[in-house]
Write an enzyme that holds these catalytic residues in place. Sequence first.
Site, mmCIF file in Angstrom:
data_model
loop_
_atom_site.group_PDB
_atom_site.id
_atom_site.type_symbol
_atom_site.label_atom_id
_atom_site.label_comp_id
_atom_site.label_asym_id
_atom_site.label_seq_id
_atom_site.Cartn_x
_atom_site.Cartn_y
_atom_site.Cartn_z
ATOM 1 N N GLU A 1 0.874 -1.260 -0.020
ATOM 2 C CA GLU A 1 0.088 0.038 -0.065
ATOM 3 C C GLU A 1 0.979 1.404 -0.083
ATOM 4 O O GLU A 1 1.424 1.736 1.033
ATOM 5 C CB GLU A 1 -0.961 0.140 1.273
ATOM 6 C CG GLU A 1 -1.910 -1.204 1.438
ATOM 7 C CD GLU A 1 -2.967 -1.139 0.217
ATOM 8 O OE1 GLU A 1 -3.216 -0.263 -0.328
ATOM 9 O OE2 GLU A 1 -3.576 -2.190 -0.092
ATOM 10 N N CYS B 1 -2.194 9.456 2.406
ATOM 11 C CA CYS B 1 -1.533 8.960 1.091
ATOM 12 C C CYS B 1 -2.497 9.447 -0.277
ATOM 13 O O CYS B 1 -2.026 9.405 -1.055
ATOM 14 C CB CYS B 1 -1.603 7.314 1.205
ATOM 15 S SG CYS B 1 -3.104 6.585 1.918
#
Length: 470
Positions: free
Chosen positions: A219, A253
């Site tokens: 991720e 993110c």
Amino acid sequence: MSQSIITTIDQLQAQFDHMRALSRKKPLNSWIDREALLDSLETMLAKNQQVFADAISQDFGHRSQDETNFAELFPSFQGIAHAKKHGKSWMKTRRAGISTLFRPAYNEIQPQPLGLVGVIAPWNYPIFLSIGPMIDALAAGNRVMIKMSESAPLFAEAFAQAVAKHFSPDMVSVVVGDVDIAVAFSEMPFDHLLYTGSTSVGRKVMAAAAPNLTPVTLELGGKSPVVVLDDADLENVVNRVMMGKTLNAGQTCIAPDYVLIHSSLHSKFVKLAKEWLLKHYPNIESNDDYTRIINDAHFKRLQGYLSPLPKEQVVPLTNVEADAEKRLLPPVIVLNPDPETEVMQNELFAPILPLIHVNGLRDAVEFVNSRPRPLALYIFGEDNKNIDYVRSHTVSGGVAINEVIMHVAQHELPFGGVGESGIGAYHGKWGFERMSHMKPVFVQSKLNAMSIMLPPYSNLFRKGLKYLTK
Ligand code: NAD
């Protein structure tokens, strides 16, 4: 002896061996066992909400309590509830289709625990990015070892203590410490390794996992663009983009990284952004809703991006100056930076917002496609044909339309990157399947035609095969 909190590489090895052996001896095949672990996770979180939020705030030098509640605790509780509601049906062995040629045999898919899952967590949302992977791994019947980020050490300690209290070290253990132990962790032959963090470290994690053939979910990060179409409501664009850029001070993110928008709209964007900031973050220097930059190294990194830029390109959105001691960085807009500058080469992870001129949607799509695949892409506009054009001509981890960030909170959607923004996806059923072995099982019937498929091959066999392959 097994232990919940690991601080040395020797302990790491011993605990790994212990948990791996248990995962082979006592797989968590029953829903009752898994549900009990999810219950423990829920209780641990409920009992430690304030302790966790305070520790995070100290790690950041100040993190808004409401942001911790909204962006970390809320999705964590929701994720646990979702897994508790659906986990029993996710783990059921189910029928799969079968060709008539093989009937009356039948096919099944049997989800099975992989065994021992490793999780490497980052600092930016340290609760949600630890709990989220744990939910999926535990629902899928795995044991979990989790490495906390050294950049949020107080939270790491609080989390480790809480896990030690609520879980047997046979089921979950927590690793705290710096990069050396993180490297050793990534070299352990886990049955699956889920890493959340930067793309550059992601490459190292994948390289460390390769000799063990450990499957990875990565991720990662990257620059998530916003495409503003001609018919977009600019006030709404500014409202949503500024929300995404200021939440956790842009250290998200999937924060919108930069905006692709015609230059004729830049000054109006800046004006609206200034008004927005004044309304939502008055007195930003002392506003409790505004979070600080995580550490000095990141603060310096950001100053290093901004300082070489021509003064006229950098537009502060408030009169409050950046304060290195407090690691307070008020939001700024950067007008049309050169694509080769650091602000456009690196993921910003900060309240810095470049506006890039593009001439229409094709230009915007070309810009996006000339760069690494982003983790998220945001499209603002009204005309569905144009929105569809952007959606189908770009590839990103996820997309939100006329919104930012909210796709991460959808438990019915997979969450993950593509290309340089990540490998694999998790959350909900998707995470359950990622952390399970979806084992195909073929069940033969007593009544079957296999005997004619043996040598010496008969004419019936040859004719039949010819018919089937013609
Ligand atoms: P970080 O510095 O906390 O590192 C993440 C983890 O990697 C830590 O636990 C650390 O100990 C470990 N680590 C560091 N070096 C290592 C190595 N050589 N081998 C193995 N492990 C190592 O976090 P960060 O990287 O600064 O996090 C920010 C980045 O994470 C951003 O790029 C952001 O976009 C990305 N991110 C992605 C997601 C997502 O879901 N895709 C979520 C949050 C953050």
